[in-house]
Motif scaffolding. Sequence first.
Motif, PDB file in Angstrom:
ATOM      1  N   SER A  32      27.222  15.675  61.389  1.00 46.21           N
ATOM      2  CA  SER A  32      26.781  14.041  61.679  1.00 46.21           C
ATOM      3  C   SER A  32      25.914  14.303  59.809  1.00 46.21           C
ATOM      4  N   ASN A  33      26.265  13.399  59.022  1.00 48.12           N
ATOM      5  CA  ASN A  33      24.959  13.024  57.783  1.00 48.12           C
ATOM      6  C   ASN A  33      26.048  14.104  56.999  1.00 48.12           C
ATOM      7  N   VAL A  34      27.018  14.834  57.003  1.00 50.22           N
ATOM      8  CA  VAL A  34      28.043  16.103  55.830  1.00 50.22           C
ATOM      9  C   VAL A  34      28.325  14.875  55.151  1.00 50.22           C
ATOM     10  N   GLY A  35      28.289  13.895  55.273  1.00 51.41           N
ATOM     11  CA  GLY A  35      29.521  12.657  53.983  1.00 51.41           C
ATOM     12  C   GLY A  35      30.607  12.259  54.130  1.00 51.41           C
ATOM     13  N   LYS A  36      30.963  12.168  55.568  1.00 49.17           N
ATOM     14  CA  LYS A  36      32.156  12.178  55.525  1.00 49.17           C
ATOM     15  C   LYS A  36      32.278   9.940  55.179  1.00 49.17           C
ATOM     16  N   SER A  37      31.322   9.221  55.289  1.00 51.78           N
ATOM     17  CA  SER A  37      31.585   7.778  54.904  1.00 51.78           C
ATOM     18  C   SER A  37      31.795   7.763  53.632  1.00 51.78           C
ATOM     19  N   SER A  38      30.820   8.374  53.273  1.00 54.25           N
ATOM     20  CA  SER A  38      30.452   8.145  51.748  1.00 54.25           C
ATOM     21  C   SER A  38      31.626   8.651  51.020  1.00 54.25           C
ATOM     22  N   LEU A  39      32.330   9.867  51.159  1.00 57.71           N
ATOM     23  CA  LEU A  39      33.211  10.739  50.519  1.00 57.71           C
ATOM     24  C   LEU A  39      34.607   9.424  51.155  1.00 57.71           C
ATOM     25  N   THR A  52      27.974   3.970  55.907  1.00 55.53           N
ATOM     26  CA  THR A  52      26.823   5.356  55.677  1.00 55.53           C
ATOM     27  C   THR A  52      25.249   5.365  56.165  1.00 55.53           C
ATOM     28  N   SER A  53      24.824   6.440  56.561  1.00 54.93           N
ATOM     29  CA  SER A  53      23.344   6.134  56.985  1.00 54.93           C
ATOM     30  C   SER A  53      22.781   7.429  56.608  1.00 54.93           C
ATOM     31  N   SER A  54      20.819   7.512  55.967  1.00 51.51           N
ATOM     32  CA  SER A  54      20.639   8.634  55.367  1.00 51.51           C
ATOM     33  C   SER A  54      20.269   9.465  56.886  1.00 51.51           C
ATOM     34  N   PRO A  56      21.435  10.428  60.492  1.00 54.00           N
ATOM     35  CA  PRO A  56      22.213  11.471  61.316  1.00 54.00           C
ATOM     36  C   PRO A  56      22.875  10.369  62.217  1.00 54.00           C
ATOM     37  N   GLY A  57      24.568  10.769  62.732  1.00 54.33           N
ATOM     38  CA  GLY A  57      24.823   9.677  63.756  1.00 54.33           C
ATOM     39  C   GLY A  57      25.115   8.493  63.627  1.00 54.33           C
ATOM     40  N   LYS A  58      25.150   8.006  62.509  1.00 51.34           N
ATOM     41  CA  LYS A  58      25.623   6.725  61.578  1.00 51.34           C
ATOM     42  C   LYS A  58      27.527   6.305  62.068  1.00 51.34           C
ATOM     43  N   THR A  59      27.698   7.139  62.466  1.00 54.03           N
ATOM     44  CA  THR A  59      29.437   6.204  62.607  1.00 54.03           C
ATOM     45  C   THR A  59      29.686   6.143  64.120  1.00 54.03           C
ATOM     46  N   GLN A  60      30.144   5.982  64.667  1.00 48.87           N
ATOM     47  CA  GLN A  60      30.167   5.957  66.144  1.00 48.87           C
ATOM     48  C   GLN A  60      31.646   5.568  66.521  1.00 48.87           C
ATOM     49  N   THR A 142      31.100  19.164  50.346  1.00 48.70           N
ATOM     50  CA  THR A 142      30.906  17.653  50.051  1.00 48.70           C
ATOM     51  C   THR A 142      29.257  17.864  49.120  1.00 48.70           C
ATOM     52  N   LYS A 143      28.629  16.911  48.694  1.00 46.17           N
ATOM     53  CA  LYS A 143      27.345  16.687  48.039  1.00 46.17           C
ATOM     54  C   LYS A 143      27.018  17.937  46.984  1.00 46.17           C
ATOM     55  N   GLY A 144      28.370  18.060  46.382  1.00 45.97           N
ATOM     56  CA  GLY A 144      28.562  19.375  45.041  1.00 45.97           C
ATOM     57  C   GLY A 144      27.299  18.730  44.093  1.00 45.97           C
ATOM     58  N   ASP A 145      26.911  17.130  43.866  1.00 50.61           N
ATOM     59  CA  ASP A 145      26.046  16.935  43.008  1.00 50.61           C
ATOM     60  C   ASP A 145      24.637  17.803  42.298  1.00 50.61           C
ATOM     61  N   LYS A 146      24.340  17.894  44.048  1.00 57.58           N
ATOM     62  CA  LYS A 146      22.628  18.098  44.990  1.00 57.58           C
ATOM     63  C   LYS A 146      22.653  19.785  44.085  1.00 57.58           C
ATOM     64  N   LEU A 147      23.356  20.777  43.668  1.00 55.00           N
ATOM     65  CA  LEU A 147      23.044  21.638  43.225  1.00 55.00           C
ATOM     66  C   LEU A 147      23.699  21.743  41.856  1.00 55.00           C
ATOM     67  N   SER A 177      32.079  15.626  45.473  1.00 53.34           N
ATOM     68  CA  SER A 177      30.511  14.745  45.449  1.00 53.34           C
ATOM     69  C   SER A 177      30.833  13.242  45.495  1.00 53.34           C
ATOM     70  N   SER A 178      30.731  12.771  46.387  1.00 53.77           N
ATOM     71  CA  SER A 178      30.791  10.786  46.296  1.00 53.77           C
ATOM     72  C   SER A 178      29.761  10.744  45.247  1.00 53.77           C
ATOM     73  N   GLU A 179      28.516  10.905  45.001  1.00 54.41           N
ATOM     74  CA  GLU A 179      28.079  10.330  43.479  1.00 54.41           C
ATOM     75  C   GLU A 179      28.666  10.330  42.180  1.00 54.41           C
TER      76      GLU A 179
HETATM   77  P1  GTP Z   1      27.616  10.470  60.202  1.00 54.73           P
HETATM   78  O1  GTP Z   1      28.424   9.240  60.000  1.00 54.73           O
HETATM   79  O2  GTP Z   1      26.193  10.174  60.845  1.00 54.73           O
HETATM   80  O3  GTP Z   1      28.126  11.656  60.911  1.00 54.73           O
HETATM   81  O4  GTP Z   1      27.078  10.738  58.664  1.00 54.73           O
HETATM   82  P2  GTP Z   1      28.472  11.050  57.298  1.00 54.73           P
HETATM   83  O5  GTP Z   1      28.724  11.873  57.419  1.00 54.73           O
HETATM   84  O6  GTP Z   1      29.710  10.375  57.712  1.00 54.73           O
HETATM   85  O7  GTP Z   1      27.609  11.211  56.214  1.00 54.73           O
HETATM   86  P3  GTP Z   1      27.206   9.216  54.813  1.00 54.73           P
HETATM   87  O8  GTP Z   1      28.201   9.279  54.526  1.00 54.73           O
HETATM   88  O9  GTP Z   1      26.790   8.058  56.019  1.00 54.73           O
HETATM   89  O10 GTP Z   1      26.222   9.910  54.675  1.00 54.73           O
HETATM   90  C1  GTP Z   1      25.475  10.380  54.596  1.00 54.73           C
HETATM   91  C2  GTP Z   1      23.628  10.817  53.919  1.00 54.73           C
HETATM   92  O11 GTP Z   1      24.028  11.108  52.551  1.00 54.73           O
HETATM   93  C3  GTP Z   1      23.337   9.254  53.330  1.00 54.73           C
HETATM   94  O12 GTP Z   1      22.584   9.283  52.964  1.00 54.73           O
HETATM   95  C4  GTP Z   1      24.705   9.705  52.107  1.00 54.73           C
HETATM   96  O13 GTP Z   1      24.351   8.479  50.670  1.00 54.73           O
HETATM   97  C5  GTP Z   1      24.597  10.905  51.334  1.00 54.73           C
HETATM   98  N1  GTP Z   1      25.484  11.587  50.726  1.00 54.73           N
HETATM   99  C6  GTP Z   1      26.276  11.689  51.420  1.00 54.73           C
HETATM  100  N2  GTP Z   1      27.810  11.965  50.631  1.00 54.73           N
HETATM  101  C7  GTP Z   1      26.838  12.488  49.372  1.00 54.73           C
HETATM  102  C8  GTP Z   1      27.359  12.976  47.663  1.00 54.73           C
HETATM  103  O14 GTP Z   1      28.080  13.656  47.392  1.00 54.73           O
HETATM  104  N3  GTP Z   1      25.850  13.537  46.975  1.00 54.73           N
HETATM  105  C9  GTP Z   1      24.473  12.607  47.632  1.00 54.73           C
HETATM  106  N4  GTP Z   1      23.488  12.894  46.834  1.00 54.73           N
HETATM  107  N5  GTP Z   1      24.588  11.968  48.818  1.00 54.73           N
HETATM  108  C10 GTP Z   1      24.918  11.510  49.493  1.00 54.73           C
END
Ligand code: GTP
Length: 199
Positions: A32-39, A52-54, A56-60, A142-147, A177-179
């Motif tokens: 949860s929250n790893v960034g699936k929906s954002s990707l 998407t949501s900050s 966790p547990g958004k996609t059900q 995921t989230k490669g922009d954070k480092l 990175s989805s950003e």
């Molecule tokens: P669930 O549906 O809850 O399982 O989460 P998810 O895996 O779909 O994650 P989601 O895409 O909703 O992203 C979770 C949080 O991480 C959000 O606040 C996004 O904005 C943030 N996020 C996702 N991908 C990235 C990224 O590549 N870079 C940054 N900086 N933030 C990201």
Amino acid sequence: MNVTEAKFAGSSTRVKERPALKLPEFAFIGRSNVGKSSLINMLCNQKKLAKTSSTPGKTQLVNHFMINSEWYLVDLPGYGYAKMPLKEKDKLQKIIKDYLNFSKEMIMLFVLIDSRHDVQKIDLDFINELGANAIPFAIIFTKGDKLGPVALDRQIEKSKKQLLEYWEELPPCFKTSSETSLGKEEVLNYIESVLQTIK
Ligand code: GTP
Ligand code: MG
């Protein structure tokens, strides 16, 4: 590959409720929250296709998105959110299991791992289970922009070594990175190459 058309095609909790039109499916899973929906939004050039949501547990639900009228991108619920009530966790686990066990159209599962952290036990368990069930998968960091770039590569190498403790060979791995859209072309070209093999 270019995504020229991406549209929501339906939500389901069971494989038998999926969209009637069957097409090859590429699914996205991870904690949860790893960034699936954002990707998914990043790959489809849209901001709000997948919710998407900050928190966790958004996609059900299992959400199907039809891409270029040719294949589905599938957004799955996340696993491993510790604070989720047990009953809810159970429900999501059933949805994930049903999809992985019965979705005949799924040709590739992308397992997402947060590139900032070591691979967690829950990820290793999940991946090892895929191996035991011969489910084809690839890994997306995921989230490669954070480092910074050096720290990012160092952490990804460390994570790959962790995986190699269990696997003789690594599956395809992508840094994203989805950003910043890092890795977008690589992932889409890989999907295209997999689609070519089944044509
Ligand atoms: P669930 O549906 O809850 O399982 O989460 P998810 O895996 O779909 O994650 P989601 O895409 O909703 O992203 C979770 C949080 O991480 C959000 O606040 C996004 O904005 C943030 N996020 C996702 N991908 C990235 C990224 O590549 N870079 C940054 N900086 N933030 C990201
Ligand atoms: Mg999600």
